[in-house]
Design a protein around this motif. Sequence first.
Motif: not given
Length: 283
Positions: A203-205, A207-216, A219-226
């Motif tokens: 999704a980043r590739e 061109g989308l900006r990412i909003v992530a709801i995650t537990d911490s 979290s591994p999601a923070t590497e990809h989320a805006d």
Amino acid sequence: MNERAVSGSTERLLGLFEGVRLTPTQRRIAHCLVQHSPTVAYLSAAEVAELAGVSQPSVTRFATALGHDGYPALRRRLRELTVGAPDGPTEVGNELQQAVRTEMDNLGRLAGQLADRSRIAEAGSLLAASRPLPVLGLRAAAPLAAYFAYFAAKVHPDVRVLDTAGSLLTDRVEQAAGAGAGALVAFVLPRYPRETLEALREAREAGLRIVAITDSPVSPATEHADLVLPAAVGTGLVFDLHTAPMTMAMVLLQALCDAAPVDTQRRLEAFEVSAARRQVFVS
């Protein structure tokens, strides 16, 4: 140490990482510290490295990234946070009651986070402006994605749920981007499906900006989320409790509505007229 005490020490540990941009390796170390919060203050750098599956120099660099001279200074800070700090009164009850009380604590921390509304407001504006709006959630996160999307579709003209992994998932991410999507909201919960992280990368590739709801915050999601919206997961029962992530989802939906109040009201009124005509509800 009882479950509420563990929850308190975990919260204090997470405060160490706020506002610090960690590398993927450093996030692994941070996650390890959180997972072992009852005993982490007694671990050596070598033991932390072994638990996290990283090198001992990586642990030293991690301590430096958090503003300490080295791991011994970080360990002293960890002892202050996990050993020396008061845990508050102990609640009497069985494991089921303790699990529910931990969820109450999780909601309390979430309420505290929302004192600053800037991040949630920014996330709501991003999602309101995205046409279409893809909503990603795989495995355990799929029901949360579906729940959010069900209500979002009442106020947003084009919501697309992405809840199936495989090559079709990449197709749908690319199709959403090609149709004009500017953002994606992702629910990323333990045990962090590999397909979810790959979809975020794609999704980043695209061109989308990412909003992530995650537990911490680590979290591994923070590497990809805006934008990361953390909401703790309860771990006191056989399967995780998602009370706080579900609440965060509804808070984010409120922010989406607040970002486009006129369109929101118009779409809600149109739905009510349609529902009444079709007699969708019995009351």
